[in-house]
Design an enzyme around this catalytic site. Structure first.
Site, short mmCIF file in Angstrom:
data_model
loop_
_atom_site.label_atom_id
_atom_site.label_comp_id
_atom_site.label_asym_id
_atom_site.label_seq_id
_atom_site.Cartn_x
_atom_site.Cartn_y
_atom_site.Cartn_z
N ASP A 196 0.82 -1.24 -0.02
CA ASP A 196 0.19 0.11 0.17
C ASP A 196 0.88 1.17 -0.27
O ASP A 196 1.79 1.33 0.71
CB ASP A 196 -0.83 0.04 1.36
CG ASP A 196 -1.97 1.06 1.10
OD1 ASP A 196 -2.78 1.29 0.37
OD2 ASP A 196 -1.71 2.00 2.16
N GLU A 243 1.25 -0.57 -5.16
CA GLU A 243 0.12 0.48 -5.39
C GLU A 243 1.02 1.75 -5.51
O GLU A 243 1.08 2.41 -4.55
CB GLU A 243 -0.60 0.60 -4.40
CG GLU A 243 -1.70 1.44 -4.63
CD GLU A 243 -2.35 2.40 -3.49
OE1 GLU A 243 -3.38 3.10 -3.38
OE2 GLU A 243 -1.79 2.31 -2.41
#
EC number: 2.4.1.18
Length: 648
Positions: free
Chosen positions: A315, A369
């Protein structure tokens, strides 16, 4: 009297690796471990608190008294406190009482705890990750499913809001109940993998799991570590891979968490320009500190080893790599070269990828990401890359959604939003994400991002999915998008499964299922999804008709599919140049009635041998409105290969 006895699990080599940032299995050493000392069963505790004056274990076994069970500091300057307490067992609640250099007592949960309480105190539990796995066949062969030459279609979900108890919508389903519902659904829909939004322990529900306090603990909202393992085991036994969201980018400032753990800036960077995230009001790991790198890489290893995860989606990589992320001028400090790259974070990510791929090889995937154009993200570390297996294709996602919001009359002015991705789609190994971030915070659900009335919205979304599933790269779809969830995602509620009584929603779900099937079984769509040979434009510039045509090609010469997108609400008779000697059949039409389309047939009605579009032959085809059509070469030799592939 101190009731703690001396004991250690650390060797001198462990300490050396820990200090060097090279110990990648700290969960075997730190935390609470059930052991025997002098034939007495008990628990060994160890914690890193180098700036503490004193550390003791408090819990329900000593009435949370910080004077009774004081740990011993190691002599080697490692900052580790450790000791053995007799007669403790599984389920014991505990914390560390840490006396800071200034004499303040902090009550901290164990950073390496395997389970946490679900209450405001959030104490750690003495626990275990022992589990009798039944996924041996999957584990032995998963390299085939996680390969860049394999189809990868991911269903992203948030466990708390995918589905809830039918009779009591406020009650969360536990991991085992989720397994009972989720496994047959994923199998029916033919997704290859699921991606769970963070399952690590987190205190605040609205964070969706991205503000983690217990990095080694499966959140007890849904059950025990073994319950989560059961869910993953069931998915694996049904040939479904599992990707976990992993958050090494930041952590919250909860009093019992990592923030100022021993009274000092231990896990986070002391300089707020590097150590505090202004958007999320959270704290950023100090990637230049070796012990922190050991902690984080050990955490990644833990989920891959103990929980049999097949991949980690990392993330907020953009925020890690850029010193100026979400900061104004003067709020960040350039690196030693005068640039904005966080060199320590980049080195950490390179070491993380190197370590996990060395340990697990091609059995696992790491996915970034990352929303900037940071170079070489999925290139090997030895070639100067960061070493990820894949990267989210955020540019593709933004351009595609922007395009489908536009009135078809105006689309000719935006035509190349859908062709632009072909300019860079092989720069990295891309995954195309239509994720949770696109259906919250007033952005609208996917179906309501589409232009037009109800018929046009569903037709547009069906066409978008054809474009997505036939475009080079792996796929990711957020839960509910497969059937046209109308409301924005709400983490407090179940998806609106009742919408499936309506034909347009049921038809959309059926379309996604069929596209998954085509993607998995037509090798042209995945064998070359990460190299230039796998894609060729046939028609990229027909602005007036908003028609796009491209080929997808497998490894065999005649393994070819043609994709045609008609992104206007008009039925068009369209002429296409094709290779001499090739013959084609329509194998998919998103306007078919079974998908709640208008039922206009996509018929090839004319074949001529003539010079057209640089080819010696042409075909004419009827293009349904707002539709995606897939054609297949049906040469005799190739037809035999196709039958063989479908029987695999």
């Amino acid at each position: 009297m101190n009731s703690v006895k001396t004991y250690t699990l650390f060797t001198d080599h462990d300490i050396y690796l820990f200090k060097e940032g090279k110990h990648y299995k700290l969960y075997d050493k730190f935390g609470a471990h059930s052991v025997q000392k002098d034939e007495i069963q008990g628990v060994y505790f160890s914690v890193w608190a180098p700036n503490a004056k004193k550390v003791s274990v408090i819990g329900n076994f000593n009435n949370w008294n910080h004077k009774d069970h004081i740990l011993f500091p190691r002599w080697d300057g490692s900052g580790i406190w450790e000791g053995f307490i007799a007669d403790l067992s599984w389920g014991t609640l505990y914390k560390y009482a840490i006396e800071t250099a200034r004499g303040k007592i902090l009550e901290k949960s164990d950073p390496y705890a395997l389970s946490w309480e679900q209450n405001i105190q959030a104490a750690s539990l003495v626990s275990t990750t022992w589990y009798d796995w039944n996924d041996k066949e999957w584990m032995q062969n998963r390299w085939k499913r996680n390969s860049l030459k394999a189809p990868l279609s991911v269903y992203e979900l948030h466990i708390a809001s995918w589905m809830r108890n039918e009779n009591d919508p406020e009650r969360l389903l536990n991991y085992r109940e989720i397994a009972e519902k989720l496994v047959p659904y994923i199998k029916k829909m033919e997704f290859t993998h699921v991606e769970f939004m963070p399952v690590m322990e987190y205190p605040y529900d609205p964070s969706w799991g991205y503000q983690i306090t217990g990095f080694f603990a499966a959140t007890s909202r849904f059950g025990s570590p073994q319950d989560l393992m059961f869910l993953i085991d069931e998915l694996h036994q049904n040939d479904i891979g599992v990707i976990l969201d992993w958050v090494p980018s930041h952590f919250p400032g909860d009093a019992n968490g990592l923030h100022r753990f021993d009274g000092s800036y231990l896990y986070e960077h002391e300089d707020p320009r590097k150590g505090f995230h202004p958007d999320w009001k959270s704290y950023i790991f100090n990637y230049g500190r070796n012990e922190v790198k050991s902690f984080l890489i050990s955490n990644a290893m833990f989920w891959l080893e103990r929980y049999h995860a097949d991949g980690l989606r990392v993330d907020a990589v953009t925020s890690m790599l850029h010193l100026d992320y979400s900061r104004n001028e003067g709020e960040w400090e350039p690196n030693i070269h005068g640039g904005n790259v966080n060199l320590e974070a980049k080195t950490f990510l390179q070491e993380f990828n190197t370590a996990v791929y060395k340990e697990f090889g091609d059995n696992i995937i790491t996915i970034a990401e990352e929303s900037s154009d940071f170079p070489l993200l999925t290139k090997p570390v030895h070639d100067g890359g960061v070493g990820f297996g894949m990267k989210w294709m955020m540019g593709w996602m933004h351009d595609t959604l922007d395009y489908f919001k536009v009135d078809p009359i105006e689309r000719k002015f935006h035509h190349h939003k859908l062709t632009f991705a072909s300019m860079y789609m092989y720069n990295e190994n891309y995954m195309m994400p239509l994720s949770h971030d696109e259906v919250v915070h007033g952005k609208a659900s996917l179906i309501y991002k589409m232009f037009g009335d109800e018929w046009q919205k569903f037709a547009n979304l069906r066409a978008l999915y054809v474009y997505m599933f036939t475009h080079p790269g792996a796929k990711l779809l957020f839960m509910g998008d497969e059937f046209g969830q109308t409301k924005e995602w709400d983490f407090r509620k179940s998806l609106d499964w009742q919408l499936l009584v309506y034909p347009v929603h049921k038809g959309l779900q059926q379309l996604v299922k069929e596209l998954n099937h085509l993607y998995r079984h037509e090798t042209a769509f995945y064998e070359n999804q990460f190299n230039h040979y796998g894609f060729e434009w046939v028609q990229a510039d027909d602005l007036d008709n908003s028609v796009y045509i491209y080929l997808r090609k497998g490894e065999k010469k005649d393994d070819v599919c043609m994709v045609i997108l008609n992104l206007t609400p008009r039925v068009i008779d369209y002429k296409i140049g094709v290779a001499a000697g090739s013959h084609w059949e329509v194998i998919f039409n998103s306007d078919d009635e079974q998908y709640a389309g208008s039922g206009v047939k996509a018929d090839i009605f004319n074949e001529q041998y003539e010079d057209y579009m640089g080819h010696q032959k042409s075909i004419s085809i009827n293009l349904p409105p707002l539709a995606g059509i897939i054609l297949k070469r049906k040469d005799k030799k190739y037809k035999q290969n196709r039958i063989k592939n479908h029987k695999r």
